[in-house]
Scaffold this motif. Structure first.
Motif, short mmCIF file in Angstrom:
data_model
loop_
_atom_site.label_atom_id
_atom_site.label_comp_id
_atom_site.label_asym_id
_atom_site.label_seq_id
_atom_site.Cartn_x
_atom_site.Cartn_y
_atom_site.Cartn_z
N ALA A 153 1.28 4.20 -2.66
CA ALA A 153 0.87 5.52 -2.40
C ALA A 153 1.90 6.33 -2.48
CB ALA A 153 0.54 5.73 -0.62
N SER A 187 0.87 -1.15 -0.15
CA SER A 187 -0.09 0.01 -0.10
C SER A 187 0.98 1.29 -0.01
CB SER A 187 -1.03 -0.06 1.27
OG SER A 187 -1.52 -0.80 1.47
N ALA A 188 1.88 1.19 0.83
CA ALA A 188 2.93 2.57 0.84
C ALA A 188 3.45 2.66 -0.24
CB ALA A 188 3.61 2.22 2.22
N TRP A 227 4.26 8.25 6.55
CA TRP A 227 2.92 7.78 6.50
C TRP A 227 2.46 6.72 7.38
CZ3 TRP A 227 1.19 8.90 1.03
CH2 TRP A 227 2.10 9.44 0.56
N LEU A 258 -5.14 -0.54 -3.70
CA LEU A 258 -3.93 -0.12 -3.48
C LEU A 258 -2.94 -1.29 -3.27
CD1 LEU A 258 -3.23 2.94 -3.36
CD2 LEU A 258 -3.33 2.76 -0.91
N SER A 311 2.74 7.58 -6.34
CA SER A 311 1.89 8.61 -6.88
C SER A 311 1.92 9.90 -6.12
CB SER A 311 0.47 8.21 -6.81
OG SER A 311 0.14 7.64 -5.49
N ALA A 312 2.72 9.92 -5.02
CA ALA A 312 2.88 11.22 -4.14
C ALA A 312 3.78 12.22 -4.82
CB ALA A 312 3.46 10.77 -2.86
N VAL A 331 0.05 3.82 7.35
CA VAL A 331 -0.93 2.83 6.50
C VAL A 331 -1.89 2.36 7.41
CG1 VAL A 331 -1.27 1.13 4.91
CG2 VAL A 331 0.79 2.75 4.51
N ARG A 377 0.72 12.06 6.45
CA ARG A 377 -0.41 11.28 5.84
C ARG A 377 -1.10 10.02 6.34
NH1 ARG A 377 -1.33 15.22 3.06
NH2 ARG A 377 -0.75 15.76 0.81
N LEU A 393 -6.28 7.95 -3.62
CA LEU A 393 -5.90 6.46 -3.48
C LEU A 393 -6.94 5.46 -3.31
CD1 LEU A 393 -2.87 7.50 -1.16
CD2 LEU A 393 -2.55 7.05 -3.58
N VAL A 446 -2.88 6.81 5.03
CA VAL A 446 -3.19 5.98 3.84
C VAL A 446 -4.19 4.98 4.33
CG1 VAL A 446 -2.60 4.58 1.88
CG2 VAL A 446 -1.08 6.51 2.68
N GLY A 492 -4.25 10.40 2.06
CA GLY A 492 -3.61 10.54 1.06
C GLY A 492 -4.55 10.72 -0.05
#
Lengths: 818, 134
Positions: free
Chosen positions: A160, A156-157, A171, A351, A163-164, A173, A317, A346, A319, A343
């Protein structure tokens, strides 16, 4: 077929599964034949043996439950088989997972035009080794040649992070899946993504949200119609299944609407009575019955942040991952409690699959089987990061065939023609290192050329390779400590939690009993365990190497050396090997790589035993006025009620509930052990004081400056652990102190003489009396001659023959080594 | 649990296994240099290049393995752990005499012994462009 590498990632979920493809620049979700990106993880087998997967199968869950199975991911790694009555067959959970993977593989073929041979599959962060092994096996059965596993929060991270916009940040999650909750703290800096820490609750998931709403409905039914529906009654299981499916739909509807109707098609049949269910469920009701679950998840997040010196509001953030995270009340509460924005853009449902496909690129797992076809030419062995945040990474190569290397020059060029390396000569080993130049955020294809001393081109295989410029992902950390259980109920840690994967370590152990050649009764067990506690019986047994009398070339006496190697790959897949130097034999068969069965009777017996321990511990804690222990015991007692409820459901035929109860009990057992450690705290504290002062004398007299410095550091750490009343840390630091003490003590001229006398006094209890007597005699002679080197060897051999308590050995999973 | 930390608990192990020495870097190395160097060493070890199989430390040469390199990279990514290692890596890699023989490692982990895989070609590091020289 694509000209550039394609990377496949699969989220093999408890409820739904998803596949994604990454081409080095963007991720595309794979749609199934129904046009959806989510494929329900449901398998149906009909009377003719026909297999249906996904949404089509899900439709039969309600009316043909005997031939339709879901949520089998929770049983991965267990011996539990699931029956399909019409087809008169039963399937293991990994076989059913393989059917889901086959279906996704077919969808990917439709999407890409070729069947993927390699992929990355996600698994929960807290999956145990047998569960990971079962996932790999499912992939193999589905036809994948090679798979790597990735922990879901890391995936997931990664998605994320990819696309950050911001380059640096932390972060959290928040991953609430169907069956588990994972919270991971991650950091991105200079393009490096790193898992800083992880926490979770193996017993919290969307399924618990459904169960909470089901319980509310059952209370309503009892209140309005006077009918009691019990999860423990196998006869009510079919009705409950039907209700659960309806509740799941209502829960989803309530994410958009403020109220929803819960109407079952047809009445529930309960003990011959027809029960009509027609209720209006308000969003506020759902929020009220699930608020305690949301709070539990937030507590986990706060605990994780606190463990890393952070508080709410100090993360960049959050997520959100997983179906339940679309609940408006949950989102509002998480945002409020953690004080960080979510985030943006997402998709919590896909994800994980997206991240898995990006991870496939970092692992260089090109899904195109044909892409690896042999080219003609001299073989060059290349090492480079398949994905890197570095704009100027190195490529290292070596010509591995027997050709002439003298005068050979290597040149690399990027396929856009805008960068070419200087000519590099090969070294004596036929190797070269070149610093590359990458274009950012895209796949960079490089051509590799060689010329001989005469200037003529030499064909190479491969002649090109690709590096995706983007992120570097730090080696995934091991989620639980892995070691070998010892005969004294201790554990030799091979890989501590957080160790970077892949990893491989070898230690020498010694057998505690002999193995007679040809004997079918002699079996030396080397149990492999996973867990954080110092006692083997409190760790999970995840595998066992066995050396049997029937397989040894010659009889193996007690005290023989066994070199054990454990190896974990990047996905946490374990392999083990035992080398017995005296026999020149290697044993590699890892047995019983299964999660233990959870029979309701065994679970009940465990609950009863734990209640007895609680009573005893509470009496002691009350007498000492130990408030912390009393609080912990109350928590364990409440959690035991949950375990009992799950055990009842297991009696009603819910195998998954049995597994959940087993894990709960194991965790609670660990907590009780901590309470027992608390009871022993005064003794531990006084031992710490004594050991430190003794070590101070010996290290002061015989230690080097560095050792004195180390002792000082350890003393400070001991003091900190004492102040925090952290028994695990205190024991760890005491081991450091004792190591220093031993090293310095052994430098005293008479140290080995003293240790010899001590060991000789116990020789009458040795496992091999004859050998022990011989060793004592040799020791006496060595002592007379003051041959301390010989004496040291004799003492060490004598130690290996000293007995281990049978009770401790039983606790240590019957380990045959020390 | 008996600890088998990749970073030894006695002084000699602690110096020998210091991540900066394992990676052949000094304590002022940047984060990016650490990642780049670690990745390169892992590649060299995978290709079985002899020049990567050992490294100099203040207590003599030590054997380098992929596990040690991975552990070193992981240690140096953690700021507080890095700080601790910086203190122990102040000595130049070959500033001290070899370890006294009687200070045996307490841990009985089996790893290639230092010197077993010693580089037969001392200038390989320079020739391979790994370091400017030592």
């Amino acid at each position: 077929m694509s000209l550039r590498p394609l990377y496949v990632g699969i989220d093999l979920g408890t409820t739904n599964s998803t596949a994604a493809v990454f081409d080095g620049e963007k991720v595309t979700l794979v749609r199934n034949s129904a046009g959806a990106t989510l494929t329900p993880s449901v398998v149906r087998i009909d009377a003719r043996g026909g297999v249906t997967v996904g949404a089509k199968a899900r439709r039969f869950l309600e009316n043909d439950a005997d031939n339709t199975r879901s949520e089998f991911k929770r049983l991965m790694g267990t011996a539990q088989s699931l029956d399909f009555k019409a087809a008169k067959t039963s399937k293991k959970p990994e076989e059913l997972a393989a059917e889901v993977l086959k279906s996704l593989r077919a969808d990917i073929k439709e999407h890409l035009g070729f069947v993927p041979s390699r992929a990355v599959i996600s698994v929960p962060a807290l999956f145990e080794l047998p569960q990971s092994a079962a996932t790999s096996e499912a992939a193999r059965m589905a036809g994948f040649e090679k798979v790597e596993l990735i922990q879901e929060p890391v995936a997931s991270a990664l998605a994320a992070g990819w696309s950050a916009d911001e380059k640096a940040g932390s972060w959290l999650v928040y991953d609430l899946g169907g069956g588990t909750f994972d919270a991971s703290l991650l950091e991105t800096r200079d393009g490096l993504l790193r898992v800083v820490g992880h926490d979770g609750d193996n017993f919290l998931g969307g399924r618990d949200f459904d169960a909470a709403l089901v319980d509310w409905v059952l209370q309503e039914v009892e209140r309005t119609q006077g009918v009691t529906v019990s999860r423990a009654n196998p006869k009510h299981a079919a009705g409950l299944r039907k209700l659960k499916l309806a509740v799941e739909e209502v829960k989803i509807e309530l994410t958009r609407a403020t109220e929803a109707s819960l109407v079952l098609s047809g009445a529930l049949e309960v003990d011959g009575v027809a029960v009509e269910i027609d209720l209006v469920v308000e969003r506020s009701t759902l929020e009220a019955v699930t608020s305690a679950l949301v709070e539990r998840s937030i507590e986990v997040c706060k605990r994780l942040l606190a463990a890393h010196g952070l508080g709410p509001g100090q993360i960049g953030r959050v997520v959100l991952v997983g179906g339940p995270t679309v609940m408006p009340a949950l989102r509002a509460r998480v945002r409020e409690a953690l004080g960080a924005p979510f985030g943006a853009g997402l998709d919590p449902m896909t994800l994980v699959a997206q991240g898995a496909s990006i991870y496939a690129a970092t692992a260089g797992l090109d899904a195109r089987a044909e892409a690896t076809m042999e080219e003609s030419g001299r073989r060059v062995w290349l090492q480079y990061p398949a994905m890197s945040s570095d704009l100027t990474p190195h490529v290292i190569g070596r010509l591995v065939d027997a050709g002439q290397n003298e005068g050979v020059k290597i040149r690399l060029s990027r396929n856009d023609g805008l960068w070419t390396s200087p000519d590099v000569a090969l070294d004596e080993e036929g190797a070269f290192i070149v610093t590359l130049d990458l274009l950012p955020r895209r796949p960079n294809v490089f051509k590799i050329e060689a010329r001989g001393a005469n200037g003529k081109a030499i064909a190479l295989s491969p002649s090109a390779f690709t590096i995706v410029q983007g992120m570097t992902i730090a080696d995934p950390p091991l989620s639980r400590t892995v070691g070998v259980a010892l005969a004294d109920d201790g554990v030799r840690v091979y890989f501590a939690r957080g160790a970077p994967l892949p990893a491989k370590r070898t230690f020498t152990h010694h057998t505690v009993e002999s193995v007679a050649r040809g004997s079918t009764e002699c079996l030396l067990k080397i149990p492999i365990v996973q867990g954080e506690l110092a006692q083997a019986h409190l760790c999970r047994l995840v595998g066992s190497l066995e050396i049997g009398g029937a397989s040894v070339k010659a009889s193996l006496p007690a005290g023989s050396a066994v070199e054990i190697t454990l190896e974990l790959d990047r996905g946490g897949h374990l392999s083990a090997r035992a080398l017995v130097p005296a026999l020149g034999q290697i044993f590699e068969q890892v047995a019983h790589l299964l999660v233990p069965d959870a029979s309701p009777d065994a679970l009940d017996a465990t609950v009863t035993a734990m209640r007895g321990r609680i009573t005893e511990l509470r009496a002691d804690a009350m007498s000492r006025n130990a408030e912390r222990t009393i609080g912990r015991l109350t928590y364990v007692e409440c959690a035991l009620l949950d375990a009992e409820r799950e055990t009842q459901a297991a009696r009603g035929g819910d195998a998954d509930a049995g597994q959940k109860a087993r894990r709960t009990l194991l965790e609670l057992d660990g907590m009780l052990e901590e309470c027992e450690a608390d009871k022993r705290w005064p003794e531990l504290e006084s031992r710490a004081r004594r050991n430190l002062s003794e070590a101070g004398i010996w290290v002061g007299q015989y230690g080097s400056k560095s050792e004195q410095m180390l002792l000082e550091e350890a003393a400070q750490a001991v003091e900190k652990a004492r102040a925090e009343r952290n028994a695990v840390e205190l024991q760890r630091q005491l081991r450091v102190v004792n190591n220093l003490y031993n090293a310095c003590f052994q430098r005293h001229p008479d140290a080995w003489a003293w240790m010899f006398e001590d060991a000789a006094s116990e020789a009458d209890q040795a496992t091999d009396m004859v050998r022990a007597r011989t060793l004592v005699q040799s020791g006496r002679k060595a002592l007379e001659k003051r041959d301390m080197d010989a004496l040291r060897g004799i003492v060490q051999d004598l130690w290996k023959l000293l007995p281990v308590s049978a009770q401790k050995r039983r606790l240590g999973h019957d380990s045959g080594v020390r | 649990m008996s600890e088998a930390s990749p970073v030894g608990t006695n002084a000699i192990d602690r110096i020998r296994d210091n991540p900066f020495y394992v990676l052949g870097l000094r304590p002022d190395a940047t984060r990016q240099a650490i990642e780049r160097q670690g990745t390169k060493l892992l590649g060299m070890l995978e290709l079985e290049l002899k020049s990567a199989t050992s490294y100099p430390t203040p207590v003599g040469r030590a054997a380098r393995t992929p596990e040690k390199v991975r552990a070193a990279m992981a240690e140096l990514r953690e700021p507080s752990r890095r700080l601790e290692h910086e203190i122990w890596a102040r000595l130049e890699p070959e500033a001290m005499p070899a370890a006294p023989r009687d200070v045996a490692p307490i841990d009985d982990e089996i790893a290639p012994r230092a010197g077993q895989a010693a580089d037969p070609w001392p200038d390989a590091f320079v020739a391979l462009g790994w370091r400017a020289g030592r």
